[in-house]
Scaffold this active site. Structure first.
Site, PDB file in Angstrom:
ATOM      1  N   THR A 125       0.868  -1.189   0.000  1.00 14.59           N
ATOM      2  CA  THR A 125       0.000   0.000   0.000  1.00 14.59           C
ATOM      3  C   THR A 125       0.901   1.235   0.000  1.00 14.59           C
ATOM      4  O   THR A 125       1.043   1.911   1.015  1.00 14.59           O
ATOM      5  CB  THR A 125      -0.937   0.020   1.229  1.00 14.59           C
ATOM      6  OG1 THR A 125      -0.143  -0.119   2.429  1.00 14.59           O
ATOM      7  CG2 THR A 125      -1.937  -1.122   1.165  1.00 14.59           C
ATOM      8  N   LEU A 132       6.008  -6.531  11.700  1.00 16.55           N
ATOM      9  CA  LEU A 132       7.356  -7.008  11.414  1.00 16.55           C
ATOM     10  C   LEU A 132       8.384  -5.892  11.479  1.00 16.55           C
ATOM     11  O   LEU A 132       8.137  -4.772  11.043  1.00 16.55           O
ATOM     12  CB  LEU A 132       7.415  -7.635  10.012  1.00 16.55           C
ATOM     13  CG  LEU A 132       6.394  -8.722   9.684  1.00 16.55           C
ATOM     14  CD1 LEU A 132       6.689  -9.283   8.306  1.00 16.55           C
ATOM     15  CD2 LEU A 132       6.409  -9.813  10.728  1.00 16.55           C
ATOM     16  N   ARG A 133       9.550  -6.219  12.001  1.00 18.03           N
ATOM     17  CA  ARG A 133      10.700  -5.326  11.941  1.00 18.03           C
ATOM     18  C   ARG A 133      11.652  -5.889  10.897  1.00 18.03           C
ATOM     19  O   ARG A 133      12.065  -7.053  10.993  1.00 18.03           O
ATOM     20  CB  ARG A 133      11.411  -5.270  13.295  1.00 18.03           C
ATOM     21  CG  ARG A 133      10.564  -4.768  14.453  1.00 18.03           C
ATOM     22  CD  ARG A 133      11.250  -5.073  15.773  1.00 18.03           C
ATOM     23  NE  ARG A 133      11.384  -6.505  15.979  1.00 18.03           N
ATOM     24  CZ  ARG A 133      12.192  -7.059  16.887  1.00 18.03           C
ATOM     25  NH1 ARG A 133      12.946  -6.286  17.647  1.00 18.03           N
ATOM     26  NH2 ARG A 133      12.240  -8.372  17.015  1.00 18.03           N
ATOM     27  N   LYS A 155      -2.091  -1.016  13.843  1.00 15.30           N
ATOM     28  CA  LYS A 155      -0.856  -0.962  13.065  1.00 15.30           C
ATOM     29  C   LYS A 155      -0.378   0.472  12.861  1.00 15.30           C
ATOM     30  O   LYS A 155       0.787   0.793  13.137  1.00 15.30           O
ATOM     31  CB  LYS A 155      -1.080  -1.643  11.715  1.00 15.30           C
ATOM     32  CG  LYS A 155       0.045  -1.473  10.712  1.00 15.30           C
ATOM     33  CD  LYS A 155       1.336  -2.116  11.178  1.00 15.30           C
ATOM     34  CE  LYS A 155       2.404  -1.996  10.107  1.00 15.30           C
ATOM     35  NZ  LYS A 155       3.667  -2.614  10.521  1.00 15.30           N
ATOM     36  N   PHE A 210      14.254   3.336  21.153  1.00 19.33           N
ATOM     37  CA  PHE A 210      13.814   4.303  20.139  1.00 19.33           C
ATOM     38  C   PHE A 210      14.087   5.755  20.541  1.00 19.33           C
ATOM     39  O   PHE A 210      13.477   6.662  20.009  1.00 19.33           O
ATOM     40  CB  PHE A 210      12.331   4.108  19.782  1.00 19.33           C
ATOM     41  CG  PHE A 210      12.072   2.821  19.054  1.00 19.33           C
ATOM     42  CD1 PHE A 210      12.244   2.740  17.689  1.00 19.33           C
ATOM     43  CD2 PHE A 210      11.699   1.685  19.746  1.00 19.33           C
ATOM     44  CE1 PHE A 210      12.045   1.540  17.016  1.00 19.33           C
ATOM     45  CE2 PHE A 210      11.501   0.478  19.090  1.00 19.33           C
ATOM     46  CZ  PHE A 210      11.674   0.408  17.709  1.00 19.33           C
ATOM     47  N   ALA A 223      19.002   9.388  18.976  1.00 19.94           N
ATOM     48  CA  ALA A 223      19.002  10.530  18.055  1.00 19.94           C
ATOM     49  C   ALA A 223      19.972  10.267  16.910  1.00 19.94           C
ATOM     50  O   ALA A 223      20.968   9.572  17.074  1.00 19.94           O
ATOM     51  CB  ALA A 223      19.390  11.806  18.793  1.00 19.94           C
ATOM     52  N   CYS A 228       7.821   1.717   5.572  1.00 16.92           N
ATOM     53  CA  CYS A 228       6.671   1.717   6.481  1.00 16.92           C
ATOM     54  C   CYS A 228       6.460   3.047   7.190  1.00 16.92           C
ATOM     55  O   CYS A 228       5.494   3.753   6.916  1.00 16.92           O
ATOM     56  CB  CYS A 228       6.812   0.594   7.502  1.00 16.92           C
ATOM     57  SG  CYS A 228       6.657  -1.066   6.802  1.00 16.92           S
ATOM     58  N   LYS A 258       5.746   6.535   5.041  1.00 13.55           N
ATOM     59  CA  LYS A 258       4.488   6.570   4.274  1.00 13.55           C
ATOM     60  C   LYS A 258       3.278   6.283   5.155  1.00 13.55           C
ATOM     61  O   LYS A 258       2.187   6.807   4.898  1.00 13.55           O
ATOM     62  CB  LYS A 258       4.559   5.615   3.083  1.00 13.55           C
ATOM     63  CG  LYS A 258       4.695   4.136   3.391  1.00 13.55           C
ATOM     64  CD  LYS A 258       3.382   3.398   3.262  1.00 13.55           C
ATOM     65  CE  LYS A 258       3.555   1.901   3.450  1.00 13.55           C
ATOM     66  NZ  LYS A 258       2.261   1.181   3.539  1.00 13.55           N
ATOM     67  N   ARG A 277      14.218   2.013   0.365  1.00 11.02           N
ATOM     68  CA  ARG A 277      13.073   2.915   0.229  1.00 11.02           C
ATOM     69  C   ARG A 277      13.157   4.027   1.278  1.00 11.02           C
ATOM     70  O   ARG A 277      13.300   3.759   2.459  1.00 11.02           O
ATOM     71  CB  ARG A 277      11.761   2.138   0.385  1.00 11.02           C
ATOM     72  CG  ARG A 277      11.456   1.205  -0.764  1.00 11.02           C
ATOM     73  CD  ARG A 277      10.206   0.377  -0.491  1.00 11.02           C
ATOM     74  NE  ARG A 277      10.392  -0.539   0.628  1.00 11.02           N
ATOM     75  CZ  ARG A 277       9.433  -1.311   1.134  1.00 11.02           C
ATOM     76  NH1 ARG A 277       8.201  -1.245   0.617  1.00 11.02           N
ATOM     77  NH2 ARG A 277       9.690  -2.118   2.143  1.00 11.02           N
TER      78      ARG A 277
END
Length: 436
Positions: free
Chosen positions: A85, A148-149, A206, A251, A254, A262, A265, A332
């Site tokens: 998508t 998924l990672r 998601k 996460f 920095a 993913c 977008k 991407r």
């Protein structure tokens, strides 16, 4: 159980191989004949750790097959739809062309009692538009998002941290959820949370997860912007606030920011969908999350310019990494390639290396120079830019070894992976992201 997987890209190929590995009889279906030929030979068409072995084992066992013929889906109990998508070319919304095409081709081959499990990341409300057509065949639609990672996709499919099933109300939904429990029996048996909900919630899970991760990354990068004008060290800041159990350290790294197919977008599509629903103000912050992320790429390029005295024209810049993250060949929306292209546009001689992503990068940006070997990439460089955290760059490269190859002594650490003091002590000008 016999399963079909419609769409054998990154998501579908991994899912098909993983399902076969836990004992199901799986057929993967895709319109790309070249991809299907490779998969049928047990060859992965992209790099993902552990996937090649899983494919080879599944094909050899006879439990896993691939075809371009959608009619092969007939007779499967569960049909997983995992097509792409992408972002629309004309805007930020998700392009559902492949989703609708997949459902249109699958409908004639469904039978009463079948379960169709959507896995594609779609705008909330998509499942509701598809359920009547599926129900008319006697089948039941569920929405079963993936989490998924890249780099850990095989593990995340076989041993997920949670399973979500959006189902319709009534007996058909209850039965479909039970069928999915059977599909994922090994994970369910070990106590993996299995969350049954409505379509809209399953779709939102998601995109909400991706939006939260993107926000956390951009938050610490926003703090890096403040650190850069105050002299603070964002890595120490992240360590300190990460000890708060309500926040956590993960996460909060920095750097040059996120990329891939993913997060960028998906947050844009989420914001676009919120606008369509008349609730754009609810996720206005995602626009700034995106903007912060893109600004960090600007900052990495500027650090290279600063390190080279104000201009990169005619200077050789070694870029370590092309994939958007390690353990992947996915380029991407890669921050690494984005920075490399910008430096090239400013007149630098840019040389890019990556253990897995060179060919994908070359197809996307043939104007850059690519070298397979790390040391050859470093040879004669005036500056080095680390962008992808492969171990051979961040763990296995010493400042002394790098200095024996390069012409200059400027290192821009786009992931804050190096110890600044160690590199500076070795004579390097070390420039980090949000570090003094």
């Amino acid at each position: 159980m016999r399963l079909s997987v419609i769409g054998c890209g990154y998501l579908g190929a991994v899912h098909a191989a993983a399902m076969a590995s836990i004992g199901h009889d799986v057929v993967g279906i895709d319109t790309d004949a070249e991809k299907i030929a490779a998969l049928s030979r047990g060859e992965a068409p992209f790099f993902e750790p552990g996937l090649s072995e899983l494919l080879a084992e599944g094909v050899a066992s006879g439990r896993l097959s691939f075809t371009t013929d959608i009619a092969a889906a007939a007779g499967a109990r569960v049909h997983f739809v995992g097509v792409g998508t992408p972002q629309q070319q004309s805007g930020h919304a998700a392009d559902l062309t492949h989703v609708h095409a997949a459902f249109d081709s699958l409908l004639p081959h469904l039978h009463a009692g079948d379960v169709v499990a959507g896995k594609s990341t779609v705008p909330v409300g998509t499942a509701a538009t598809l359920t009547d057509a599926v129900a008319a065949t006697g089948a039941t639609l569920v929405w079963n998002p993936e989490f998924l990672r890249e780099g850990w996709a095989v593990q995340d499919t076989i041993d997920p941290d949670r399973l979500v099933a959006g189902v319709p109300t009534g007996p058909a939904g209850v039965q479909a959820a039970e069928v999915l429990r059977e599909v994922y029996h090994p994970a369910v048996a070990k106590g993996t949370p299995f969350i049954v909900t409505d379509y809209a919630t399953a779709e939102l899970v998601k995109v909400a997860a991706n939006a939260f991760l993107a926000t956390k990354i951009s938050f610490i990068n926003a703090m890096a912007e403040i650190a850069e004008v105050t002299g603070a060290d964002v890595t120490q800041l992240a360590d300190a606030i990460g000890h708060d159990v309500r926040i956590g350290r993960r996460f909060l790294g920095a750097g040059i920011g996120f990329g891939g197919g993913c997060l960028p977008k998906d947050i844009r599509a989420f914001a676009a969908r919120a606008e369509e629903l008349g609730r754009g103000e609810s996720v206005t912050f995602l626009r700034e999350v995106d903007a912060i992320n893109l600004r960090r790429r600007d900052r990495a390029v500027q650090l290279v310019i600063d390190g080279l005295g104000g201009s990169v024209f005619g200077k050789r810049v070694a870029v370590l990494g092309a994939a958007f993250k390690p353990h992947s060949d996915d380029v991407r929306d890669s921050p690494a390639l984005d920075a490399a292209v910008r430096l090239h546009g400013l007149g630098a001689e840019v040389v890019v290396t990556d253990p897995q992503a060179i060919e994908n990068a070359r197809r996307m940006h043939p104007q850059l120079t690519y070298v397979a070997e790390r040391d050859e990439t470093l040879r004669g460089a005036d500056a080095v830019l680390l962008v992808t955290e492969w171990d051979e760059y961040r763990r296995e490269l010493s400042p002394e070894h790098a200095a024996s190859l390069t012409r200059g002594r400027v290192i821009v650490d786009g992931r804050n992976s190096y110890d600044a003091a160690t590199w500076r002590a070795a004579g390097w000008t070390y420039l980090g992201m949000g570090r003094p």
